[in-house]
Design a protein around this motif. Structure first.
Motif, PDB file in Angstrom:
ATOM      1  N   UNK A  83       0.807  -1.222   0.000  1.00 52.84           N
ATOM      2  CA  UNK A  83       0.000   0.000   0.000  1.00 52.84           C
ATOM      3  C   UNK A  83       0.843   1.278   0.000  1.00 52.84           C
ATOM      4  N   UNK A  84       1.934   1.373   0.765  1.00 53.70           N
ATOM      5  CA  UNK A  84       2.723   2.611   0.720  1.00 53.70           C
ATOM      6  C   UNK A  84       3.342   2.909  -0.645  1.00 53.70           C
ATOM      7  N   UNK A  85       3.474   1.906  -1.500  1.00 60.26           N
ATOM      8  CA  UNK A  85       4.074   2.089  -2.820  1.00 60.26           C
ATOM      9  C   UNK A  85       3.058   2.487  -3.882  1.00 60.26           C
ATOM     10  N   UNK A 113      -0.270  -3.315  -6.750  1.00 58.20           N
ATOM     11  CA  UNK A 113      -0.725  -1.940  -6.980  1.00 58.20           C
ATOM     12  C   UNK A 113       0.096  -1.324  -8.103  1.00 58.20           C
ATOM     13  N   UNK A 114      -0.454  -0.283  -8.729  1.00 57.71           N
ATOM     14  CA  UNK A 114       0.362   0.532  -9.618  1.00 57.71           C
ATOM     15  C   UNK A 114       1.274   1.343  -8.723  1.00 57.71           C
ATOM     16  N   UNK A 115       2.577   1.342  -9.029  1.00 55.95           N
ATOM     17  CA  UNK A 115       3.561   1.959  -8.148  1.00 55.95           C
ATOM     18  C   UNK A 115       3.881   3.395  -8.561  1.00 55.95           C
ATOM     19  N   UNK A 116       4.216   4.220  -7.554  1.00 54.64           N
ATOM     20  CA  UNK A 116       4.630   5.597  -7.812  1.00 54.64           C
ATOM     21  C   UNK A 116       5.975   5.621  -8.520  1.00 54.64           C
ATOM     22  N   UNK A 117       6.850   4.701  -8.189  1.00 49.19           N
ATOM     23  CA  UNK A 117       8.145   4.563  -8.843  1.00 49.19           C
ATOM     24  C   UNK A 117       8.524   3.093  -8.767  1.00 49.19           C
ATOM     25  N   UNK A 118       9.778   2.770  -8.876  1.00 51.02           N
ATOM     26  CA  UNK A 118      10.209   1.371  -8.787  1.00 51.02           C
ATOM     27  C   UNK A 118      11.006   1.160  -7.507  1.00 51.02           C
ATOM     28  N   UNK A 119      10.321   1.156  -6.373  1.00 54.10           N
ATOM     29  CA  UNK A 119      11.039   1.028  -5.110  1.00 54.10           C
ATOM     30  C   UNK A 119      11.567  -0.389  -4.919  1.00 54.10           C
ATOM     31  N   UNK A 120      12.790  -0.513  -4.430  1.00 53.94           N
ATOM     32  CA  UNK A 120      13.285  -1.859  -4.141  1.00 53.94           C
ATOM     33  C   UNK A 120      12.627  -2.379  -2.867  1.00 53.94           C
ATOM     34  N   UNK A 121      12.598  -3.670  -2.728  1.00 51.06           N
ATOM     35  CA  UNK A 121      12.055  -4.292  -1.527  1.00 51.06           C
ATOM     36  C   UNK A 121      13.038  -4.099  -0.382  1.00 51.06           C
ATOM     37  N   UNK A 122      12.552  -3.626   0.741  1.00 51.44           N
ATOM     38  CA  UNK A 122      13.374  -3.494   1.941  1.00 51.44           C
ATOM     39  C   UNK A 122      13.302  -4.815   2.692  1.00 51.44           C
ATOM     40  N   UNK A 165       4.438  -1.692 -11.565  1.00 55.30           N
ATOM     41  CA  UNK A 165       3.584  -2.175 -10.478  1.00 55.30           C
ATOM     42  C   UNK A 165       4.484  -2.667  -9.350  1.00 55.30           C
ATOM     43  N   UNK A 166       3.923  -2.713  -8.140  1.00 60.14           N
ATOM     44  CA  UNK A 166       4.629  -3.318  -7.010  1.00 60.14           C
ATOM     45  C   UNK A 166       3.785  -4.494  -6.563  1.00 60.14           C
ATOM     46  N   UNK A 167       4.431  -5.638  -6.421  1.00 57.23           N
ATOM     47  CA  UNK A 167       3.711  -6.892  -6.187  1.00 57.23           C
ATOM     48  C   UNK A 167       4.338  -7.656  -5.034  1.00 57.23           C
ATOM     49  N   UNK A 168       3.470  -8.266  -4.222  1.00 55.37           N
ATOM     50  CA  UNK A 168       3.895  -9.209  -3.184  1.00 55.37           C
ATOM     51  C   UNK A 168       3.136 -10.503  -3.441  1.00 55.37           C
ATOM     52  N   UNK A 169       3.865 -11.604  -3.390  1.00 53.31           N
ATOM     53  CA  UNK A 169       3.256 -12.916  -3.660  1.00 53.31           C
ATOM     54  C   UNK A 169       3.809 -13.925  -2.659  1.00 53.31           C
TER      55      UNK A 169
END
Length: 138
Positions: free
Chosen positions: A59-61, A85-94, A118-122
Motif C-alpha cells: 500500500x505505501x508504494x 498496486x500501480x507503483x509511484x516509482x520502482x522502489x526496491x524491496x526493503x 507495479x509493485x507486487x507481493x506474492x
C-alpha cells in the motif's frame, strides 16, 4: 481449480482502493476462503497476519488513486496470494523491514518488488491438515 503457480487466471480476484482501511477486507476474504479449504484456525490466523504484512509492503508504494488487486489461487491444501498496486516509482524491496521479515517467516515462496510499473507481493501458505499430510510427510 487452477494450480497455485499463478500461470493461470486466479480463482478469486478482489479489487479495492489502495488504502490501509481496505486491508481488513482482504484479510477477511482470505480467512473465509481458507476456512472453506479446511485450513485450521491457526493456519487461518497465520494467513491473516501474512496478508496484513503484505498489505503493509504494497500500500505505501501505490499511486494515490490506484486500486489494490488481491488474487488468490487454490492448490491442494495451499493458497497462493498476490497483492499488487500501480507503483509511484520502482522502489526496491526493503528485506530488513519488519513486514518483510514476518511475511518471509510465515509464508512459503514469498517474493516482492517492482515489476513493469507495479509493485507486487506474492506468497503461498499451506495447511498440512487441509493437504491431508501425516506426521511422516511433514
Amino acid at each position: 481449480m487452477a494450480d497455485n503457480t499463478g500461470a493461470s487466471r486466479a480463482d478469486v480476484e478482489l479489487r479495492l482502493p489502495a488504502e490501509g482501511a481496505y486491508a481488513t477486507i482482504v484479510r477477511t476474504t482470505a480467512a473465509g476462503l481458507a476456512a472453506r479449504m479446511d485450513f485450521t484456525i491457526d493456519d487461518i490466523e497465520d494467513l491473516r497476519i501474512a496478508i496484513g504484512e503484505a498489505s503493509a509492503l504494497v500500500i505505501p508504494e501505490a499511486d494515490p488513486t490506484t486500486d489494490l488487486v488481491a488474487r488468490f489461487w487454490f492448490g491442494h491444501g495451499s493458497m497462493t496470494v498476490e497483492l499488487e498496486v500501480e507503483a509511484m516509482d520502482s522502489p526496491p524491496l526493503d528485506t530488513e523491514s519488519f513486514a518483510w521479515q514476518v511475511l518471509d517467516t510465515m509464508a512459503q515462496d514469498a517474493s516482492a518488488g517492482p515489476e513493469g510499473g507495479r509493485f507486487r507481493v506474492r506468497f503461498t501458505v499451506t495447511s498440512a491438515v487441509a493437504a491431508g499430510m501425516t506426521g511422516a510427510e511433514l
